[in-house]
Structures are given as C-alpha cells and as structure tokens.
Design an enzyme around this catalytic site. Structure first.
Site, mmCIF file in Angstrom:
data_model
loop_
_atom_site.group_PDB
_atom_site.id
_atom_site.type_symbol
_atom_site.label_atom_id
_atom_site.label_comp_id
_atom_site.label_asym_id
_atom_site.label_seq_id
_atom_site.Cartn_x
_atom_site.Cartn_y
_atom_site.Cartn_z
ATOM 1 N N GLU A 257 0.888 -1.158 0.000
ATOM 2 C CA GLU A 257 0.000 0.000 0.000
ATOM 3 C C GLU A 257 0.922 1.203 0.000
ATOM 4 O OE1 GLU A 257 -1.566 3.001 0.808
ATOM 5 O OE2 GLU A 257 -2.171 2.350 2.815
ATOM 6 N N CYS A 291 -2.068 8.658 2.911
ATOM 7 C CA CYS A 291 -1.790 8.271 1.513
ATOM 8 C C CYS A 291 -2.958 8.610 0.607
ATOM 9 C CB CYS A 291 -1.539 6.773 1.408
ATOM 10 S SG CYS A 291 -0.217 6.219 2.457
HETATM 11 C C1 SIN Z 1 -3.262 5.661 4.688
HETATM 12 O O1 SIN Z 1 -2.934 6.825 4.701
HETATM 13 O O2 SIN Z 1 -2.578 4.829 4.136
HETATM 14 C C2 SIN Z 1 -4.506 5.137 5.342
HETATM 15 C C3 SIN Z 1 -5.615 6.048 5.375
HETATM 16 C C4 SIN Z 1 -6.918 5.392 5.689
HETATM 17 O O3 SIN Z 1 -7.036 4.195 6.002
HETATM 18 O O4 SIN Z 1 -7.890 6.109 5.585
#
Ligand code: SIN
Length: 487
Positions: A257, A291
């Site tokens: 991820e 992310c």
């Molecule tokens: C992430 O920033 O990778 C996760 C964000 C989320 O689960 O909403």
C-alpha cells in the site's frame, strides 16, 4: 507519559513469543513528541537476533493457531477488539504523543483500528471452500482456502494503530501469525496493542512486535527469511520497490500500500459547499499526512475562484495546535524532513508562477507546525503536482472540460485514491470509470472503512486491505482432487 489511566500500556521492550524483551545488545532508541520535541521514552532497538527470534516464535505458533476453529480465533479477536475500545482514551493519548494528530482524531483512529478486528473476526468464520465437477465418476474436487503462514507487517507512522490492526486482523483471522515492525517514529502504539493482545488471550508467538531505529536491518530479515510467506507494507513507493525486490528471492506473497497523488475534481455542477467539506476532510485530516489525502484540486474554470475563496474562508476555522489541546484540528508534521519537503514544494511552485493564497509558512505554534495553505495556478509541470505533498497544502489547478479533468487526474504514476464532485449522473459514471485509481469517491472526501477494499493501482501498489478481499491476501488456494472413490 504520566497521564495514562492504564500505565502498563506504555511498553518499551519488544514483544516476542508472548514475552517482553530488551534487545540482545542492550541498545535502545529515543522517541519524541513531534509537537514539543520532548522525549517520550527509549525503546528496545531490535536487529537480526530479535527479528529471527520473532520469526521462530511466529513459526512455532502457526500450527496451533492455523488449525484452531475459526470461531475460537474470532472470540479471541473480539476480546482484543473490546480491550482496544475500552482503552481507547489511553491509546489515543499515546498516539497523539508519538505522532501528533489531535486527540479526537487519534481516538477515531483507535476505533477505526478496532473495527478491523470486528470485521475480520466475523469474516474468519466465512472462509469457505469450493467443490467443482470432475471429469471422472470416481473423483471429487475441492478448493481449500488455507492460511499463508508466517507474515510480516511493516507499518507506517501516520496511522500507528489502524494500519497495524488492518494487517494484523486480516492475518490472524486467516490463521496466519505475524511479526510486525512499526515505524521508528511511532513504536508505542504497536507495543500497547501487543500488550492488549496478550491480555485478550492471543497465544504466544501469534503476534510479535519488533521495534527498530533502523528499519533496514529488520526489513532485510523479514524479506529474506524463507519462513516468512508474506510481506505486507504500507509506506512510500520508493521503499515498497526495495521490499518487493528483496521479497523476490524467496517468492513471497506481497501486499504493497504505497504512495498516492489523489486528484479532487470539482465540476461546475457540483454542490460547492459539500465539495468544500469533502476537501477539508480529504486534505486536512491528519494534517494532510495520509496516503489517500487529496493532493491536487482540479476545479472547473467557471467555479475556480468561488471554490478557492470558500476554501480559504473555511481554512480559517482550522485551529493549528498541539494535538492534546482543546480545539486542535491541525497538529504537527511528523519530523523536520517532512516539513522541509513541504517548504520545498511550495517554494518551487511559487517560483514557477503559482500563487500562495493563504498560509504558505510555518506556524509559530511549534517547530514542526505548518499553516493550512492554499496555492492556486498550479501547473502539471510543477513538482507540487507530481509529488505526494503529505502536508496541509491544497494545490489548485483549473480545467476547462470533463476530458481535461480526467486527463489531468490520470497524469500521474500513482493510482491510489481519487475524489470528484458532480450532480450529473451520466458524468458520475463516465468519470468514475475513467479514473485510473484503486478507490474513487463521488461527492465524498472520505473512503476508508473496514468493509472496503483499500489499495491502489499503478505505482500505488498491489493487493487490498480490508473487506473480504483483504482476507484473501492472507490465504492460499489449494486444489484438492480426491480420486479412487469408486463409482
Ligand atoms: C493511509 O494513509 O494509508 C490510510 C488512510 C486510511 O485508512 O484512511
């Protein structure tokens, strides 16, 4: 930290095979509060020895855990979930101290993390097999779904609780055991949930945590030991590439991820007030350090000025402050290099002709605080358009037509999340299908939940977390042909 109700949640040693261990060479590393710079504590610095021991423990525990009835695994996971929920205030305090996000957000994260335990504990009971017709009359064919084996989770600092729980819950539900390496900036949340796993009755060796100052050493072992059958990583694309290469030699399953560069498209037919609220949620949550945060705001020319002005107006309500202070909405950035990156991106954009319309500077609240910022007249050639900002900066670019919007949105090597606002149903379908992203939100700025398949395409990674698809990533299919059964 003296303000925890359950003081035992502040753990400083590694959790290996159900025991708390200092590192073999006695070294530790320091973890500080990004809001104040104050030392929170020193944590065992694990290396080769501790990582191998953790893999040994996970390997030994696997046989028992994998063959335990799914309902029994689920019961333990529900107890673990209950402990996360009943200790949510303390876990949130720890999280805010080591990561910086406001307490309310930290508490929300802990509950979000716990929701993965609920979801996957329930899914554990639905790991169905299949049968299918065979060519002969004396045979029967089955497909079994079996746990992958020992798994490694390398987790990020931006969600020190939820990203670990998202991986751990899926792994344990499937019958896998886990060695987790939390980010060096935020090991305390992972160690706290390890203590709660122990209290919930997770058997020794099923869930292990090896903190380390230098992720490279631990990562090398986790990706090269043939007993580790899967590596799940959340973090940058750059590090993901390295871990993928390293995992290739022992042909591990991988879930990656990785980074994102989310577009947030506002069409002229959008409900602009709803779009502003979506923009705030998707851009400024966690001070822009997720992310899936919107990175590029693509706004149709006819509404670009109104959208910008409304956004600036709304930003004035976002209080920049220490996460443990009343009313804080924007906490600190995680460290100096994150701050320097944001400053560089804003400076380069401004030098190339973009206009800083609000913010654009450090906040005087503390060393690592940056003001919520709006910068418009951004162009696709600018680094702020191409790179993941990971901070509270909204970069605005205007477009003419729907085709332009889709072209600009897809003009990136990343493909994690995208958002768009329109009230036109035809456009909703067309654009939703044309966006090259693993996750797309229409008229919403928040996508994440335990029941949704979280993950990206292109250089944002592979595999999915959450949902029934997230469980599949921890399972292997076995084709089982039973012959000689007689006719
Ligand atoms: C992430 O920033 O990778 C996760 C964000 C989320 O689960 O909403």
């Amino acid at each position: 930290m003296t303000d925890l109700v359950k003081t035992g949640l502040l753990r400083k040693n590694a959790f290996i095979g159900g025991a708390w261990r200092s590192s073999a060479d006695g070294t530790t590393f320091e973890v500080s509060n990004p809001a104040t710079g104050e030392l929170i504590g020193s944590v065992a610095n694990c290396g080769v020895t501790e990582t191998r021991d953790a893999i040994d423990a996970a390997h030994t525990a696997f046989g028992h855990w994998a063959t335990m009835p799914a309902a029994a695994r689920a019961e333990i996971m529900f107890k673990w979930r209950d402990l996360l929920v009943s200790n949510a205030d303390d876990l949130a305090r720890l999280l805010t101290a080591e990561m910086g996000k406001p307490l309310a957000e930290a508490r929300g994260e802990v509950l979000y993390g716990a929701s993965y335990l609920t979801w996957f504990a329930e899914e554990a009971k639905r790991i169905y097999g299949e049968t299918f017709p065979t060519a002969g009359t004396d045979s029967r064919a089955l497909v079994l779904r079996q746990p992958v084996g020992v798994c490694a989770a390398i987790t990020p600092w931006n969600f020190p609780n939820a990203m670990l729980m998202r991986k751990a819950a899926a792994a344990l539900a499937a019958g896998c055991t886990l060695v987790a390496k939390p980010a060096e900036d935020t090991p305390f949340s992972a160690l706290a949930v390890a203590g709660l796993a122990d209290e919930a009755g997770v058997p020794p060796g099923v869930f292990n945590v090896v903190p380390a100052a230098n992720p490279v050493g631990v990562g090398d072992i986790l990706t090269s030991d043939p007993r580790v059958r899967k590596v799940s990583f959340t973090g940058s694309t750059e590090v993901g590439r390295i871990l993928l290469r390293q995992s290739a030699d022992t042909i591990k399953k991988v879930s990656m991820e990785l980074g994102g560069n989310a577009p947030f498209i506002v069409f002229e037919d959008a409900d602009l007030d709803a779009a502003i609220e979506g923009a705030i949620a998707s851009k400024f949550r966690n001070a822009g350090q997720t992310c899936v945060c919107s990175n590029r705001f693509l706004v149709q020319e006819s509404v670009a000025d109104v959208f910008r002005d409304k956004l600036i107006n709304r930003l004035s309500e976002l209080k920049v402050d220490h996460g443990d202070r009343e009313g804080a909405v924007i906490g600190p950035l995680i460290n100096e290099s994150a701050l320097l990156k944001i400053e560089r991106l804003v400076r380069e954009a401004s030098d190339a002709g973009a206009c800083i319309q609000s913010g654009g500077a450090r906040s005087d609240v503390g060393n690592l605080f940056y003001l919520p910022t709006v910068i418009d007249r951004v162009q696709p050639e600018m680094s702020i358009f191409k790179e993941e900002i990971f901070g509270p900066v909204a970069a605005l670019i205007s477009f003419e037509s729907e085709a332009d919007a889709v072209r600009l949105a897809n003009q990136t090597e990343y493909g994690l999340a995208a958002y768009f606002y329109t009230q036109d149903l035809g456009r909703a379908w067309r654009v939703g299908e044309a966006l090259e992203y693993g996750m797309v939100g229409l008229n919403t700025g928040l996508l994440s939940s335990a029941s949704a398949p979280f993950g990206g395409v292109k250089q944002s990674g592979m595999g999915r977390e959450g949902s029934r698809h997230g469980l599949e990533d921890y399972l292997e299919l076995k084709y089982f042909l039973m012959g000689g059964l007689g006719t």
